[in-house]
Design an enzyme around this catalytic site. Sequence first.
Site, short mmCIF file in Angstrom:
data_model
loop_
_atom_site.label_atom_id
_atom_site.label_comp_id
_atom_site.label_asym_id
_atom_site.label_seq_id
_atom_site.Cartn_x
_atom_site.Cartn_y
_atom_site.Cartn_z
N SER A 1 0.79 -1.23 0.00
CA SER A 1 0.00 0.00 0.00
C SER A 1 0.82 1.28 0.00
O SER A 1 0.26 2.36 -0.20
CB SER A 1 -0.94 0.03 1.21
N LYS B 1 0.34 3.36 -2.93
CA LYS B 1 -0.83 4.23 -3.11
C LYS B 1 -0.46 5.71 -3.11
O LYS B 1 -1.14 6.53 -3.73
CB LYS B 1 -1.87 3.95 -2.01
N TYR C 1 -3.84 -2.71 -10.27
CA TYR C 1 -3.72 -2.48 -8.83
C TYR C 1 -2.85 -3.54 -8.17
O TYR C 1 -1.94 -3.23 -7.39
CB TYR C 1 -5.12 -2.44 -8.21
N TYR D 1 -3.99 2.85 7.84
CA TYR D 1 -5.19 2.01 7.98
C TYR D 1 -6.05 2.52 9.13
O TYR D 1 -6.26 3.73 9.25
CB TYR D 1 -4.79 0.53 8.19
N VAL E 1 1.35 -3.61 4.04
CA VAL E 1 1.39 -4.87 4.78
C VAL E 1 2.66 -5.68 4.50
O VAL E 1 2.87 -6.74 5.09
CB VAL E 1 0.14 -5.75 4.52
#
Lengths: 315, 315, 315, 315
Positions: free
Chosen positions: D75, D78, D200, D251, D269
Amino acid sequence: MTVEELPTTEARRLLPVLREIADEVGPRAGAEGRVADYIPALSEVDPTAFGLAVAGVDGEVLGVGESRTPFSIQSVSKAFSLALALGADAEALWRRVGREPSGNPFNSLVQLEQEDGIPRNPFINAGALVVTDHLLTTTGDARGAVLELLRAESGNPRVDFDASVARSEAARGDRNAALAHFMASYGNLRNPVADVLEHYFWQCSIAMSCEDLAAAGLFLARHGLRGDGSRLLDRSAAKRINSIMLTCGAYDAAGEFAFRVGLPGKSGVGGGILAVVPGRCTLCVWSPALDRHGNSVAGVEALDRFTTLTGLSVF
Amino acid sequence: MTVEELPTTEARRLLPVLREIADEVGPRAGAEGRVADYIPALSEVDPTAFGLAVAGVDGEVLGVGESRTPFSIQSVSKAFSLALALGADAEALWRRVGREPSGNPFNSLVQLEQEDGIPRNPFINAGALVVTDHLLTTTGDARGAVLELLRAESGNPRVDFDASVARSEAARGDRNAALAHFMASYGNLRNPVADVLEHYFWQCSIAMSCEDLAAAGLFLARHGLRGDGSRLLDRSAAKRINSIMLTCGAYDAAGEFAFRVGLPGKSGVGGGILAVVPGRCTLCVWSPALDRHGNSVAGVEALDRFTTLTGLSVF
Amino acid sequence: MTVEELPTTEARRLLPVLREIADEVGPRAGAEGRVADYIPALSEVDPTAFGLAVAGVDGEVLGVGESRTPFSIQSVSKAFSLALALGADAEALWRRVGREPSGNPFNSLVQLEQEDGIPRNPFINAGALVVTDHLLTTTGDARGAVLELLRAESGNPRVDFDASVARSEAARGDRNAALAHFMASYGNLRNPVADVLEHYFWQCSIAMSCEDLAAAGLFLARHGLRGDGSRLLDRSAAKRINSIMLTCGAYDAAGEFAFRVGLPGKSGVGGGILAVVPGRCTLCVWSPALDRHGNSVAGVEALDRFTTLTGLSVF
Amino acid sequence: MTVEELPTTEARRLLPVLREIADEVGPRAGAEGRVADYIPALSEVDPTAFGLAVAGVDGEVLGVGESRTPFSIQSVSKAFSLALALGADAEALWRRVGREPSGNPFNSLVQLEQEDGIPRNPFINAGALVVTDHLLTTTGDARGAVLELLRAESGNPRVDFDASVARSEAARGDRNAALAHFMASYGNLRNPVADVLEHYFWQCSIAMSCEDLAAAGLFLARHGLRGDGSRLLDRSAAKRINSIMLTCGAYDAAGEFAFRVGLPGKSGVGGGILAVVPGRCTLCVWSPALDRHGNSVAGVEALDRFTTLTGLSVF
């Protein structure tokens, strides 16, 4: 010799009632409500169409209006796939789908999340996908099994899929794909998501008439017996399907349907509704203009009149 | 001359069935399930108690087991407050509460928030509070009106509130208070929240026996007529209540209840269940040990046996 | 000798910036947004009012515009009650309220239900009620403790409750009452719901000016030290409050506030916003016209300009 | 001549701090938390690994521990896809994704349903899928654009996708597929769902080291400027990303991260975290053992120590 002169059967006894309903409700078909417009094949149907058929447990089928015109059965197919799915390892199926009413559509995903991917009942889309998945596992061909059942019980070998409807549904199928993937993420689908969706969309695309559908549903009025006398379901399973039809068969207007009609029923956005009078007969009505919940306006009205005129309502 | 020697009435015809059920189910009462323990008055009840009564539309009432022992009717009272509320300005009430099943309890709150404070149906707690509020507005004394109806229809002037239960409920009433204030924040209560809660808790505290309750509910089997022949509700309203009982009467197990019993019914956490066979009779069963949904274990089993033995199930 | 001729302090250094902002933003105050209208006392405030004050860590306070006009501090009070609550048994408090942003207001009750009555953070209403409850337990007089702190730190003994605001809030307080009862049903309130609500409404009703509020908040810029040098909070607790102000201080526009202003801040529907530059100063702006999230339009704009002009934004 | 003898730069000035952190935190890496185990490629990583790097705005990069070992950025990617997506038609993107914190993961789904398929922010999975979709539309190759940016800014042409990770993610991707189809059902994806998911998953599979990632993220510390001095983003967009990192980057523990670290950060993660000190430097830490929210235990601790030791925390 006219039909009326023959020895009286359930269907013949009820035919005058059907005629009265057709005279009363038929001319108003399409005046209220709107035809489903999310796929072209459905949006092009004549909103004023109206057909109504009754099938007695003896197998005789009679209809009025456009009772022999095929239409897209859509979610009415869920009653048949459920019946077939309960035929093999029903216990396993009931561990994967509940049997309680579901609240409003908004909560579809929310409820799924909260209940670990277990849909509330077999008639909301998520539940119907689990049923199709189960049937795919037990038969290897879920859509084929449904078609075969409908052909056999209706006695009409021309009942068939409508490929253009199935493909349109698939093209507009993101909501169902979301539900299927979501359940898959909880381990509640056994087959590939794409396969389950494919069988589901084709199953929903089946086209048949009121008379065909009324005949095909007779096993629900016969406590599980097929037309040839063999047993499709045990009594308890047939009762189970009828009770789910009464409490969950009309989308988010199941309570209103139960009040007005007072019979187990399953509606579809093609405008069809199959209703069951256990032990006596089935009815199938078709009129494509839908209320905001997705139920046929004239269809619900016709069934409402039917139970009012005959006193066959539960309540 | 024994009861059986009298001219046969509905209640007498059914009495042997009740005896069979009492023999079969009664001894198992309390073996499964747990008595409600959130307030002392309920937790102290004998979990093995079992009573069952039937009331024919002619008014005759017969019972077996502890059918004359008073118990806390709790949510069974909701059927009566709804009946009274529908007696004045029903249209206004239906703008404030829906008539559809609600999904699980968690979702009832989600939906309340999402649907601007309009509960899904009159039998979830939020909906029952709206009904009480409506009744408070139209009568000035909601709890009094419910008590008066129950006394009149049961013919038992000793039917009364249980103050200790009402006070315990109020002391443990934060969840209901939250629902009431929440609806008030949407403008969906007309009376002060404290008053609505008070009337609601007292209404739920009423204690009466199976025989009393079966008799009191007969208007639902008589399409709206009271014992004195006067009309409490029009046919349509009586049908409405019965249909809501069938689809929403057993908390989050309404679908299971519909399948097993196949009759309109309303349960309470005191262990009572009132069931209706429209046009024929009412039944009331009581046994305090509850399943995880709050329905009497032996009560549901007794009604299940009843419809199986008599064939009076809808399905 | 004018202020500018004095030895330069933080407040004096920033005063020209404040003047520039007042010239630029002040005239537009009220052009956009709407004054809170849910209670009369708030709805009657002049929407074009604009005040801005800065307080240096040395204690000097300077303002522009209507920086000495008292206004209803509303939710800005939450930063102070939290500070006081953290002064006694902070660990116990953090077991009863979270420290994470909360998503949209819709989910207030839903999230509470899902997380067993534990609010997400101390600045959503449910969380602030828990803070007030904790403070009520530890001090015996939550509202009094907040008032005393505000008076002492502002150095203004005339800072006081506005009884008409407090009573109006209570009269319109169903949503907060719902939250409080709901948490009580999970055992997450220690004091009677009515007491918690009372103290909460009174705490929110406190009226004071930008200069008072900027001064009162200085302990947040001083890493926990009060004006008299004593310690209200340890460094970690002061940092904690500042971080919660940055991530949760502007209702459902906290992310936008963090981007535009880049400072810890707490807004109130009275139109006030308190912002903190740790180690240097506090700012308080007031302008009653609110955006749809409940934040002062001109207030956010003024703080946005401030960090742009001074480079004091975090980002 | 050792590094310390060179003219002092930001990275060199901070290196002793990094060494102290590595000495203190490094040995405890893996003692708490668990490596992500939902795909094999991640579960096999050594839980005791620890690397930390700093990159000054001048471009110098220094590291301690395993700062040159590639890991799966997951992530953290992102932040880079968002930066690229904001480069073309940012306004259109912001109509399709919000900028506010989202509450817990359950609520992110509730909110998606309630807010018509518009995710709350670009860092929850639904939002990141919209960003990828936008980037796919504007570039034709979303994953390629991200890889190219990471290679260019890190100066390391060997940075690459990890095909086994990408394929494992796809095989376990039902939850993301559900989100994507769900948004597609609201018309909030422009490209085929399968394509968006593919890009993705590949984007998340990119493997690179702490030093590479710290260098690659420098444009966020340089207010939008790339290593070659060209502008990737305008100042406002860079500030926007930093503010979203601070409020939504960790998160469901973003609030805790903001408190402890007090810097914009984005975790993955794979155990990596990228943090930004605007105007000065970036930091990248990696340690694969995760807390229950999915953030690296030793990573958060290292960054916490860093801001404590340097005073660079926002608060």
